[in-house]
Design an enzyme around this catalytic site. Structure first.
Site, PDB file in Angstrom:
ATOM      1  N   LYS A 125      36.863  26.696  42.292  1.00  0.00           N
ATOM      2  CA  LYS A 125      36.011  26.751  43.477  1.00  0.00           C
ATOM      3  C   LYS A 125      35.167  25.477  43.499  1.00  0.00           C
ATOM      4  O   LYS A 125      34.736  24.991  42.438  1.00  0.00           O
ATOM      5  CB  LYS A 125      35.121  27.992  43.387  1.00  0.00           C
ATOM      6  CG  LYS A 125      34.225  28.250  44.582  1.00  0.00           C
ATOM      7  CD  LYS A 125      33.433  29.537  44.348  1.00  0.00           C
ATOM      8  CE  LYS A 125      32.611  29.932  45.557  1.00  0.00           C
ATOM      9  NZ  LYS A 125      31.861  31.193  45.318  1.00  0.00           N
ATOM     10  N   SER A 181      32.700  34.141  49.051  1.00  0.00           N
ATOM     11  CA  SER A 181      32.746  32.717  49.265  1.00  0.00           C
ATOM     12  C   SER A 181      33.837  31.986  48.488  1.00  0.00           C
ATOM     13  O   SER A 181      34.062  30.792  48.707  1.00  0.00           O
ATOM     14  CB  SER A 181      31.391  32.096  48.919  1.00  0.00           C
ATOM     15  OG  SER A 181      31.053  32.306  47.550  1.00  0.00           O
ATOM     16  N   SER A 201      31.545  37.526  45.922  1.00  0.00           N
ATOM     17  CA  SER A 201      32.325  36.331  46.245  1.00  0.00           C
ATOM     18  C   SER A 201      33.606  36.121  45.472  1.00  0.00           C
ATOM     19  O   SER A 201      34.411  35.268  45.847  1.00  0.00           O
ATOM     20  CB  SER A 201      31.446  35.082  46.111  1.00  0.00           C
ATOM     21  OG  SER A 201      30.442  35.085  47.096  1.00  0.00           O
TER      22      SER A 201
END
Length: 573
Positions: free
Chosen positions: A137, A221, A245
């Protein structure tokens, strides 16, 4: 006062997009006709993306993390061939579904060559992740690579690193740990602006959609991670979770994830939103195409003893005995063994605030039935109000009055994305005494939930509840802009519990019709209920989360493995 910028933010973002695409080798770039075809597809997974890949590449990328590592550690496959296969697949995935913020295939291939040479010369692998491509990420710093975290203002730099001499020189601790274990890092995936939304959309590359159903969101996310894995551009990645997330994207994209308790893994030197808010910390987590991948990642990273370099990490080594104890209670099909205690699992059908859509109801029922048929115990779970937990947790996420978010926006002049404008307008931060009062309320909420858990661990059998099965969201992968209720995941963050996500099924317009008898109990419930359309949601993955108590990562992974095996066995009958 209006700030003037030498380069408009739109131009900076456009240049970044061009630079990213230029890092894809010419032979891996799709033609305009191919891109147009992809834009018309509902489902980009499986046969569609595979039309752009050679059979030998497909064979590699369809292999999950653990068998891949076994092949790499023994030399059956070379790190170079595996790395190139995932780089190519990730390149295609990005072109058809917009999921990467950073591409560094050249660094990855050089690293793979070094690993192959090490294995050849020394006759042994570098570590437990030898040669395995791992995606990150875009919060984690890698030498030589940007970390924008979706902010235009950090293009060309590393978010949070203000010393210009350290630009592109810093590494997050998790980066160092993965490299020490022999991993190959090759790309960083997209995130939403701010991180604080269950979708993936920023002003640099726009929105990442769901590979299974392009009408829908991939979640957030850590949505770029999950979208990449749904397209088999990675089998294992690192995300973060402060409100769902790593769990939301995994459920939305039909894969697996692990959310540990904060401080089990290191967040040192990683970019983050409002890093000074540490009452309810974000946690690192893993997303994978298999539960075994999540287990491999946890075991490998903990083998580096992260607490020695990061004082925030609790010194708990990987507990193989805890994981093995759970697995000893069931056979390989998930069925409880006659000479062992079965699992005792709570099941939360809804949170009393927002009723799950029909596909989620059906998915929960499938899991419940499979668990019962496998001989495990199931008890209905009616804990203290999730509304209280949601209110407290949400207050902490906005405690600084959105000052941190706006400081990053001001670097380029970019605006808030539309979905955030109602929530992240600049305001006064919470006063200290109110912050302290919220902290006390949070502790009271944690205590009440713990007391309830203990009360459910008695009864006639006197057996402790091992974990709780609950929805990840009140819907399958959601229509962008229609994610109105995060309490199913946020409550787990407030409690700092560990959790795993497993895929269950997909929404089916033929069986998941609208329930005309249901009457919403509040306006948020109504908005969610009225957003359901069986045709639009058709094909959307449905997942559930399995929640255990604090620092029970090995236990929750073991339970997830048993539950998933029971589910697969039930579906095969």
């Amino acid at each position: 006062m209006t700030t003037e910028y030498p380069i408009p933010w739109e131009a900076r973002a456009a240049k970044k997009r061009e630079d990213t695409l230029a890092k894809i080798p010419a032979e891996w770039r799709l033609s305009p006709a191919d891109l147009d075809l992809a834009a018309k597809q509902r489902d980009l997974t499986g046969p569609f993306i595979e039309r752009f890949l050679e059979p030998e590449v497909i064979d590699i990328v369809k292999t999950d993390s653990v068998p891949l590592v076994n092949d790499l550690r023994t030399g059956k496959r070379s790190a170079v061939e595996v790395t190139k296969a995932f780089c190519k697949t990730a390149a295609i995935a990005h072109q058809i579904n917009n999921c990467l913020l950073e591409i560094f295939f050249d660094i990855a291939i050089k690293r793979a060559e070094e690993l192959d040479e090490y294995l050849r010369v020394n006759g042994k692998p570098v570590g437990p992740l030898h040669g395995l491509p791992i995606s990150l990420k875009d919060q984690f710093h890698v030498k030589g690579v940007d970390t924008t975290m979706g902010y235009v203002g950090w293009i060309g730099g590393n978010m949070g690193i203000t010393d210009a001499t350290k630009t592109h020189q810093v590494e997050s601790q998790i980066t160092k740990e993965l490299l020490a274990c022999g991993a190959v890092l090759f790309c960083k995936t997209s995130v939403p602006q701010t991180l604080l939304i269950g979708d993936t959309y920023n002003n640099i590359i726009g929105r990442t959609l769901n590979p299974h159903n392009n009408n829908l969101s991939c979640g957030g996310s850590s949505g770029g991670e999950a979208a990449l894995m749904a397209l088999r551009g990675s089998t294992l990645g690192v995300g973060t979770d402060i409100g769902g997330s790593v769990r939301i994207p995994a459920a939305f994209c039909g894969i697996f994830s692990l959310k540990p308790t904060p401080e089990r893994l290191s967040y040192r030197d990683a970019a983050n939103t409002n890093p000074g808010q540490n009452t309810y910390r974000s946690t690192l987590g893993f997303i994978s195409t298999s539960l075994d991948g999540c287990e491999l990642a946890l075991k490998s990273v903990l083998s580096t003893r992260p607490w020695l370099q990061d004082p925030a990490v609790v010194p708990i080594p990987y507990r193989q005995d805890v994981f093995d104890d759970v697995l000893s209670r069931a056979d390989s099909s998930g069925r409880a063994k006659a000479d062992h205690r079965p699992l005792k699992l709570g099941i939360l059908w809804n949170d009393g605030i927002v009723e799950p859509h029909p596909p989620i109801r059906r998915g929960m029922a499938m899991v419940a039935e499979a668990v019962k048929k496998a001989g495990h115990k199931l008890v209905n779970w009616n804990p203290p109000s999730h509304a209280t937990a949601l209110k407290i947790h949400h207050s902490f996420l906005l405690a600084d009055g959105a000052r941190d978010v706006h400081d990053h926006l001001l670097l380029s002049g970019e605006p808030l994305i539309a979905d955030l404008q109602a929530y992240f307008n600049l305001r006064d931060p919470i006063p200290l005494l109110e912050y302290q009062a919220l902290t006390v309320q949070g502790l009271v909420c944690e205590q009440a939930y713990s007391d309830y858990w203990n009360s459910m661990s008695g009864g006639d059998d006197g057996q402790e509840v091992d974990a709780v099965i609950m929805p990840v969201a009140p819907h399958a992968a959601v229509i962008p802009g229609k994610y109105n209720h995060l309490a199913y995941t946020e409550v787990v963050n407030l409690l700092n519990y560990s959790a795993a996500v497993i895929p269950v099924t997909k929404a089916d317009r033929g069986v998941d019709g609208v329930d005309e008898t249901y009457r919403p109990v509040n306006e948020v419930d109504r908005a969610n209920w009225e957003a359901y359309d069986p045709e639009i949601y058709h094909g959307a993955p449905v997942g559930v989360q399995i929640v255990a108590r604090k620092f029970e990562e090995e236990k929750v992974l073991g339970i997830a493995k048993v539950v998933h095996a029971a589910l697969k066995n039930a579906q095969s009958v």
